[in-house]
Write a protein that holds these residues in place. Sequence first.
Motif, short mmCIF file in Angstrom:
data_model
loop_
_atom_site.label_atom_id
_atom_site.label_comp_id
_atom_site.label_asym_id
_atom_site.label_seq_id
_atom_site.Cartn_x
_atom_site.Cartn_y
_atom_site.Cartn_z
N CYS A 105 0.84 -1.19 0.00
CA CYS A 105 0.00 0.00 0.00
C CYS A 105 0.88 1.25 0.00
O CYS A 105 2.00 1.24 0.49
CB CYS A 105 -1.00 -0.01 1.15
N SER A 109 -2.01 5.31 2.89
CA SER A 109 -3.13 4.40 2.63
C SER A 109 -3.11 3.23 3.60
O SER A 109 -2.18 3.04 4.37
CB SER A 109 -3.08 3.89 1.18
N ILE A 166 -4.36 -0.06 -3.41
CA ILE A 166 -3.46 -1.20 -3.28
C ILE A 166 -2.43 -1.03 -4.40
O ILE A 166 -2.79 -0.81 -5.55
CB ILE A 166 -4.20 -2.54 -3.42
#
Length: 182
Positions: A105, A109, A166
């Motif tokens: 990530c 995030s 992601i």
Amino acid sequence: MKTKKTRVVQNLGNNHPFVEGLDAKKTMPLVRNLQKTPSKRVTTPGHDNVAFYSFLTRNLHEPSTNHVIVYDKVVTNIGGHYNKYSGVFTAPQSGTYVFTFTVYCYPGSGVSLHLVANSQIFDGVLCNAEGAGWHRSVSSTAVVQINQGDAVFIRTHHNLTAIGDISSYDNARTCFAGWFLF
């Protein structure tokens, strides 16, 4: 008495505790025998070889809750039981399997993923890069017993919303793999 150094000794150097006392005359015949011995894969009668390795070829933008991750690049798919369009591995036979997955990530995030077989959660990870200056990653491996026809996949947490993307690129692969153990 001076002994000839093996390549291992030369690579590790003289001060490494592993190399003290290694003698090339004694170790090299063993290495040569190992190189000559053909590999013999043992399989359980009535069971096929099954293995897969897949990864994301692009970043996944803010996935929703309960989102099945579809790893679209399949590198290995022995037996053909991983579906790159659905992200689901379907067990061809009952037994013990090993599954492993990694998620990356971006800074700022975070995402939580679960390893799921049918509706049962077997494992979970949390990749948290909030406040980080660089990517974060987390990996997990699980050994699970599943039945023939069970669907195994990676999905986002059912009630924790992902923050950000992601990440997946050449040097940091978000990936999923599994294989039949016995």
